[in-house]
Scaffold this motif. Structure first.
Motif, mmCIF file in Angstrom:
data_model
loop_
_atom_site.group_PDB
_atom_site.id
_atom_site.type_symbol
_atom_site.label_atom_id
_atom_site.label_comp_id
_atom_site.label_asym_id
_atom_site.label_seq_id
_atom_site.Cartn_x
_atom_site.Cartn_y
_atom_site.Cartn_z
ATOM 1 N N UNK A 38 -0.456 -3.078 -10.926
ATOM 2 C CA UNK A 38 -0.393 -3.439 -9.538
ATOM 3 C C UNK A 38 -1.253 -3.600 -8.803
ATOM 4 N N UNK A 39 -1.529 -4.969 -8.397
ATOM 5 C CA UNK A 39 -2.031 -5.466 -8.008
ATOM 6 C C UNK A 39 -3.349 -4.547 -6.785
ATOM 7 N N UNK A 40 -4.682 -4.823 -7.063
ATOM 8 C CA UNK A 40 -5.426 -3.933 -6.229
ATOM 9 C C UNK A 40 -5.763 -4.912 -4.423
ATOM 10 N N UNK A 41 -4.467 -4.089 -4.112
ATOM 11 C CA UNK A 41 -4.607 -4.536 -2.056
ATOM 12 C C UNK A 41 -5.069 -3.029 -1.337
ATOM 13 N N UNK A 42 -5.459 -3.627 -0.118
ATOM 14 C CA UNK A 42 -5.810 -2.624 0.894
ATOM 15 C C UNK A 42 -4.278 -2.528 1.539
ATOM 16 N N UNK A 43 -3.805 -1.516 0.850
ATOM 17 C CA UNK A 43 -2.036 -1.248 1.335
ATOM 18 C C UNK A 43 -2.197 -0.603 2.657
ATOM 19 N N UNK A 119 2.931 9.172 -13.682
ATOM 20 C CA UNK A 119 3.140 8.266 -14.489
ATOM 21 C C UNK A 119 3.641 7.125 -13.289
ATOM 22 N N UNK A 120 4.230 6.970 -12.092
ATOM 23 C CA UNK A 120 4.447 6.095 -10.887
ATOM 24 C C UNK A 120 2.264 5.694 -9.942
ATOM 25 N N UNK A 121 1.715 6.826 -9.822
ATOM 26 C CA UNK A 121 1.279 6.612 -9.037
ATOM 27 C C UNK A 121 0.275 5.723 -9.666
ATOM 28 N N UNK A 122 -0.446 6.525 -11.052
ATOM 29 C CA UNK A 122 -1.211 5.529 -11.950
ATOM 30 C C UNK A 122 -1.538 4.415 -11.808
ATOM 31 N N UNK A 123 -0.317 3.776 -11.630
ATOM 32 C CA UNK A 123 0.067 2.295 -12.040
ATOM 33 C C UNK A 123 -0.768 1.767 -10.952
ATOM 34 N N UNK A 124 -1.019 1.943 -9.756
ATOM 35 C CA UNK A 124 -1.681 1.499 -7.978
ATOM 36 C C UNK A 124 -3.006 1.441 -8.315
ATOM 37 N N UNK A 125 -4.528 2.107 -9.230
ATOM 38 C CA UNK A 125 -5.358 2.712 -9.433
ATOM 39 C C UNK A 125 -5.555 1.684 -10.075
ATOM 40 N N UNK A 126 -7.250 1.240 -10.232
ATOM 41 C CA UNK A 126 -7.070 0.522 -11.069
ATOM 42 C C UNK A 126 -7.701 1.040 -12.460
ATOM 43 N N UNK A 127 -7.680 -0.144 -14.054
ATOM 44 C CA UNK A 127 -7.561 0.033 -14.644
ATOM 45 C C UNK A 127 -9.761 1.171 -15.059
ATOM 46 N N UNK A 128 -9.203 2.379 -15.511
ATOM 47 C CA UNK A 128 -10.389 3.165 -15.733
ATOM 48 C C UNK A 128 -9.832 4.094 -15.718
ATOM 49 N N UNK A 177 1.523 -1.322 4.134
ATOM 50 C CA UNK A 177 2.100 -2.656 4.197
ATOM 51 C C UNK A 177 2.290 -3.666 2.686
ATOM 52 N N UNK A 178 2.501 -2.303 1.695
ATOM 53 C CA UNK A 178 3.272 -2.627 0.920
ATOM 54 C C UNK A 178 4.261 -2.091 -0.280
ATOM 55 N N UNK A 179 5.465 -3.448 0.430
ATOM 56 C CA UNK A 179 7.417 -2.190 0.346
ATOM 57 C C UNK A 179 7.130 -1.553 -1.375
ATOM 58 N N UNK A 183 7.837 2.543 -1.084
ATOM 59 C CA UNK A 183 9.576 3.130 -1.558
ATOM 60 C C UNK A 183 8.630 4.370 -2.722
ATOM 61 N N UNK A 184 7.580 3.913 -3.548
ATOM 62 C CA UNK A 184 7.246 5.349 -3.782
ATOM 63 C C UNK A 184 7.244 6.733 -3.594
ATOM 64 N N UNK A 185 6.175 6.547 -2.960
ATOM 65 C CA UNK A 185 6.191 7.367 -1.903
ATOM 66 C C UNK A 185 6.765 7.906 -1.077
ATOM 67 N N UNK A 186 7.639 7.441 -0.298
ATOM 68 C CA UNK A 186 9.259 8.236 -0.149
ATOM 69 C C UNK A 186 10.154 8.367 -1.290
ATOM 70 N N UNK A 187 9.757 8.481 -1.841
ATOM 71 C CA UNK A 187 10.794 8.543 -3.460
ATOM 72 C C UNK A 187 10.114 10.044 -3.741
ATOM 73 N N UNK A 188 9.188 10.537 -3.498
ATOM 74 C CA UNK A 188 8.427 11.107 -3.686
ATOM 75 C C UNK A 188 9.396 12.102 -2.367
ATOM 76 N N UNK A 189 9.448 12.241 -1.385
ATOM 77 C CA UNK A 189 9.827 12.524 -0.714
ATOM 78 C C UNK A 189 11.193 14.115 -0.752
ATOM 79 N N UNK A 190 11.512 13.533 -1.381
ATOM 80 C CA UNK A 190 12.547 14.972 -1.819
ATOM 81 C C UNK A 190 12.681 16.088 -3.012
ATOM 82 N N UNK A 191 11.786 15.476 -4.437
ATOM 83 C CA UNK A 191 11.889 16.228 -4.830
ATOM 84 C C UNK A 191 10.546 17.440 -4.423
ATOM 85 N N UNK A 192 10.167 16.712 -3.904
ATOM 86 C CA UNK A 192 9.032 17.093 -3.127
ATOM 87 C C UNK A 192 8.839 19.135 -2.199
#
Length: 301
Positions: A38-43, A119-128, A177-179, A183-192
């Motif tokens: 995903x684009x590197x934004x100030x979320x 796997x999901x969260x890694x896609x929001x970090x820069x390719x490093x 501010x990035x839907x 939504x991804x963080x919201x989806x973590x809540x049930x399993x956590x």
């Protein structure tokens, strides 16, 4: 790889993007989406961090403000990445420490939860290559994950830190501010929530030895002190952009951030997580140490 921290796996590298394992992994993941980078934004914006109250931030130009926010955002995402990375190893370890079939099955499912989150969260970090960290909280986390004491693991990681994670992820989701990321963080809540409830259930069935209690107190005293001293990562973000900050500048920034109120709220949430009957002596000991009292700005630098 450093064998001292072989469970937490912070230094495990990723395969190349065209590696066959990547394709097999993608096919195996549940509820998979097209997880491009995903684009590197100030979320999260300045108000999320209370930076809009900080004069040195207000007086910075747009480029500097954006850079400070970028550092602050990256710090949040990187922390989440390492927590989920550690979670995969931790849950796999608990599969082996399980004492019933059902407990083993639960932890096997929880391992899959953490692998999916990673796997999901890694896609929001820069390719490093994110394979190391000098963050004091993450260093403490890595030491606890390597512990051989199951009682310590249950209380510190699943009751306190997973419980705190629920509050933290809920806020990240609500104020992002990035839907897609919200939504991804919201989806973590049930399993956590399931991870936390399992830790609470198993801990309440456990007799806490004197040595386990001593270790728990030592670890939590260190963790709570990190909360008491306020948002040090924000000071680091400002310093990375604006250059060296004097002690008086740091104190002013922390006062403008209202760090004592901010830390006090977090400490009360953490205190509430330790309210179970089995943890009364732990809670009382930490209270006697003043571990739930936020520090004024001048004691945080």
């Amino acid at each position: 790889m450093d064998s001292k921290y072989n469970i937490v796996g912070f230094d495990l590298p990723h395969t190349d993007s065209d590696d066959r394992l990547q394709r097999i992994l993608t096919a195996a993941l549940p509820n998979q989406n097209n997880y491009d980078n995903y684009p590197q934004l100030n979320y999260w914006d300045a108000e999320f961090f209370n930076l809009h109250q900080v004069k040195i931030f207000q007086q910075s130009n747009i480029t500097e403000q954006s850079a400070i926010l970028e550092h602050a955002n990256h710090s949040l995402l990187e922390e989440s990445y390492f927590i989920e990375k550690a979670g995969v190893g931790y849950m796999a370890k608990m599969v082996l420490l399980a004492e019933t079939v059902e407990e083993r099955m639960l932890y096997a499912l929880f391992t899959a939860d953490e692998a999916t989150h990673l796997y999901q969260i890694s896609h929001f970090l820069p390719e490093m290559e994110v394979i190391n960290t000098d963050d004091p909280f993450l260093r403490l986390l890595s030491e606890v994950v390597e512990s051989a004491d199951k009682t310590v693991l249950l209380f510190v990681l699943q009751i306190v830190l997973e419980g705190w994670g629920l509050s933290h992820y809920r806020r990240l989701a609500k104020e992002c501010h990035y839907p897609v990321l919200a939504e991804l963080f919201s989806s973590f809540l049930q399993s956590e929530s399931r991870h936390h409830a399992t830790g609470t259930t198993l801990f309440n069935q456990t007799s806490v030895s004197a040595s386990s209690q001593t270790t728990i107190l030592d670890v939590l005293a260190q963790f709570l002190f990190m909360v008491q001293v306020g948002p040090q990562s924000l000071l680091a973000a400002i310093e990375q952009v604006k250059g060296h900050l004097t002690r008086s500048q740091k104190i002013q920034i922390l006062e403008e951030l209202d760090t004592q109120t901010h830390s006090g709220n977090r400490l009360q949430i953490l205190r509430s997580l330790m309210g179970g009957k089995s943890a009364q002596s732990i809670l009382q000991n930490l209270e006697e140490r003043g571990a739930f009292e936020p520090l004024p700005a001048h004691q945080c630098v």
